[in-house]
Write an enzyme that holds these catalytic residues in place. Structure first.
Site, PDB file in Angstrom:
ATOM      1  N   GLU A  28       9.839  21.738   2.521  1.00  0.00           N
ATOM      2  CA  GLU A  28       9.830  20.288   2.686  1.00  0.00           C
ATOM      3  C   GLU A  28       9.609  19.614   1.333  1.00  0.00           C
ATOM      4  OE1 GLU A  28       7.941  17.443   6.078  1.00  0.00           O
ATOM      5  OE2 GLU A  28       6.528  18.747   5.041  1.00  0.00           O
TER       6      GLU A  28
ATOM      7  N   GLU B 233       0.280  18.035  14.004  1.00  0.00           N
ATOM      8  CA  GLU B 233       1.684  17.637  13.810  1.00  0.00           C
ATOM      9  C   GLU B 233       1.959  17.822  12.334  1.00  0.00           C
ATOM     10  OE1 GLU B 233       4.692  16.021  12.635  1.00  0.00           O
ATOM     11  OE2 GLU B 233       3.986  14.030  13.218  1.00  0.00           O
TER      12      GLU B 233
ATOM     13  N   ASP C  81       0.820  -1.207   0.000  1.00  0.00           N
ATOM     14  CA  ASP C  81       0.000   0.000   0.000  1.00  0.00           C
ATOM     15  C   ASP C  81       0.854   1.256   0.000  1.00  0.00           C
ATOM     16  OD1 ASP C  81      -2.496   1.172  -0.050  1.00  0.00           O
ATOM     17  OD2 ASP C  81      -2.770   1.154   2.118  1.00  0.00           O
TER      18      ASP C  81
ATOM     19  N   LYS D  63      -9.998   8.988   9.846  1.00  0.00           N
ATOM     20  CA  LYS D  63      -9.908   8.940   8.386  1.00  0.00           C
ATOM     21  C   LYS D  63      -8.455   8.762   7.985  1.00  0.00           C
ATOM     22  CE  LYS D  63      -9.310  11.669   5.004  1.00  0.00           C
ATOM     23  NZ  LYS D  63      -8.664  10.724   4.012  1.00  0.00           N
TER      24      LYS D  63
ATOM     25  N   CYS E 210       8.190  13.467   8.231  1.00  0.00           N
ATOM     26  CA  CYS E 210       8.058  14.886   8.565  1.00  0.00           C
ATOM     27  C   CYS E 210       9.276  15.406   9.311  1.00  0.00           C
ATOM     28  CB  CYS E 210       6.796  15.099   9.399  1.00  0.00           C
ATOM     29  SG  CYS E 210       6.695  14.072  10.875  1.00  0.00           S
TER      30      CYS E 210
ATOM     31  N   GLY F 141       0.021  16.002   9.018  1.00  0.00           N
ATOM     32  CA  GLY F 141       0.114  16.196   7.577  1.00  0.00           C
ATOM     33  C   GLY F 141       0.790  17.508   7.251  1.00  0.00           C
ATOM     34  N   SER F 142       0.430  18.067   6.116  1.00  0.00           N
ATOM     35  CA  SER F 142       1.106  19.261   5.612  1.00  0.00           C
ATOM     36  C   SER F 142       0.663  20.506   6.367  1.00  0.00           C
ATOM     37  CB  SER F 142       0.810  19.435   4.126  1.00  0.00           C
ATOM     38  OG  SER F 142      -0.541  19.804   3.924  1.00  0.00           O
TER      39      SER F 142
END
Length: 491
Positions: free
Chosen positions: A385, A252, A91, A177, A286, A230-231
């Protein structure tokens, strides 16, 4: 492989029957189809979580009772560890040993928070000393309520554990989710929780797009707390949306973390940790230490050694023995990273190695591990990033210069320093403006220690007792002594 949504203890198709493809990043083949949740599905999930919290008594259980469920989930993950790790590989693309390690860590996370849940029973309230003897007061911790958790694709099962385990330990219920491109192991977590007998509605998992399912969680008035990894751009939108209902938020977010190597460091050890800090998980981390600063006296020797060792990394399908760098997670991410490398070269950076599709891989989202030198300080390659196996490296002369360059970033998630001088290492670690600092290493992560960043790298902390506190409210209860009269109005 599971394909349906998990809502209120049952497996169900999306309300409109829609699905999306699961693509193996190593082969680019469609290997499965998964339900794509609608806003209606999210509404059903939130209402189930609301009922489990408000009516069915999940927060009223003792910490020890909740701990039994958490430990059962941990054991369920361990019982299927190899199977779950394999799903993570097909995945996400990461090498199997990494996926296996992540899966073991996820199980350990549930065990750890089971222990903290039990500790809640030992310290149910904190007495507060007051200056007026007619009153007594105490502070108690209570679960926030329904938590909406939205997780990224780089550590699918582990990021789910980082949010679900402390939330359940605290007595919250959860609507989770997973990222659209990596949903398989989140659904396996639902299956494990179901087999563990977790009551209906306590954990609900809705798969689908961020713009539909994710947005529905963010906007739902039945959600009390939002936890997102995430972003930064998405985190900013979540924070703005949460402000409408004053939802509790923990974020985060991204990083562009520095790694400062002084000239007394062992070069082989430094190269090992530099590589681990940027090539682990294909650089899709990250906290990756993607800005490397090396003191001038050893810069040339270290760079030569780093390039030599980087070229030896075995690239391939994560299920093949000996592979240390798998494909990037998706076509979109591959295109993004390649574009970032090309932009860096156009801005004046020098390609020391990598930067292209490896030979012999006509399909799959593969990219050679990449080292960039002469990267302009004002360029996106140095400041933004990239989230791929791309490291920028440059020399520095003094400790003061290194600290200034390290801290010159809108991010502040992590930082690392390498030196045999312990006093200097501690001094530099103290000077870093980052939430996570490593000395003579990069990337070790422990469930017991706080995780989170300064500046635009986020709000709040995950892991450790700090992760549990993300899902707890503090209530003051003050009592007026019986038999006393206040006598302000009635004399």
């Amino acid at each position: 492989m599971r394909s349906e949504l998990y809502i209120d203890g049952k497996w169900t198709a999306a309300a409109n029957g829609s699905t999306f493809d699961v693509i193996n990043p190593a082969t680019e083949e469609v290997i499965h189809k998964i339900a794509a949740a609608t806003a209606q599905d999210v509404d059903v999930a939130v209402k189930a979580a609301r009922r489990a919290f408000d009516e069915d008594g999940w927060p009223k259980l003792s910490g020890a009772q909740r701990a039994k469920y958490l430990r059962a989930i941990a054991e369920g993950i361990r019982a299927r560890q190899a199977e779950i790790a394999r799903l993570e590989v097909i995945d996400n693309g990461k090498p199997f040993p990494e996926a296996d390690w992540d899966t073991a860590d996820a199980a350990g996370c549930f065990d750890y928070y089971a222990g903290l849940a039990e500790q809640l029973d030992n310290n149910p309230e904190e007495p507060i000393a007051l200056p007026d003897a007619r009153f007594t007061s105490k502070a108690v911790k209570e679960p926030i309520g329904v938590a909406g958790a939205i997780i990224p694709w780089n550590y699918p099962l582990l990021m789910a554990a980082w949010k679900v385990a402390p939330a359940l330990a605290a007595g919250c219920t959860v609507v989770l989710k997973p990222a659209e491109v990596t949903s398989l192991t989140a659904l396996e977590l639902a299956a494990v929780a179901d087999e563990a007998g977790l009551p209906p509605g306590v954990l609900n998992i809705v798969t689908g797009s961020g713009s539909i399912a994710g947005q529905a969680i963010i906007d739902h008035q039945g959600v009390d707390k939002l936890a997102f990894t995430g972003s930064g751009s998405v985190g900013s939108k979540i924070m703005a949306a949460a402000a409408r209902d004053i939802k509790r938020v923990s974020l985060e977010l991204g990083g562009k973390s520095p790694f400062v190597v002084f000239d007394d460091a062992d070069i082989d050890e430094a190269v090992e940790w530099i590589m681990f800090g940027i090539f682990w998980n294909q650089g899709q981390v990250c906290s990756a230490t993607s800005r490397v600063l090396v003191q001038e006296r050893i810069y040339d020797r270290l760079l030569t050694r780093l390039v030599d060792e980087t070229k030896k990394i075995k690239i391939g399908d994560g299920l093949e023995d000996g592979v240390l760098l798998g494909p990037l997670v998706s076509r979109r991410q591959h295109e993004h990273v390649v574009a970032a490398i090309e932009a860096a070269k156009a801005a004046g950076a020098t390609l020391a190695c990598g930067g292209k599709r490896p030979g012999g891989f006509e399909t799959g989202y593969y990219l050679e591990p990449t080292i960039l030198t002469d990267v302009p300080l004002e360029s996106d390659a140095w400041r933004e990033e990239i989230f791929g196996p791309v490291v920028c490296i440059r020399p520095f002369s003094t400790e003061e210069e290194a600290i200034e360059l390290a801290n010159d970033s809108r991010f502040g998630l992590a930082a690392a320093v390498m030196s045999k001088d312990d006093v200097r290492a501690e001094r530099v670690a103290s000077a870093f403006r980052a939430g996570i600092v490593w000395i003579n290493c990069s990337q070790p992560t422990f469930t017991e220690a706080p995780w989170g960043g300064y500046k635009e790298s986020g709000i709040g902390r995950e892991l450790g007792r700090w992760g549990l506190e993300n899902y707890l409210e503090t209530k003051q209860i003050t009592r007026f002594a019986s038999g006393e009269k206040w006598g302000w109005y009635i004399k």
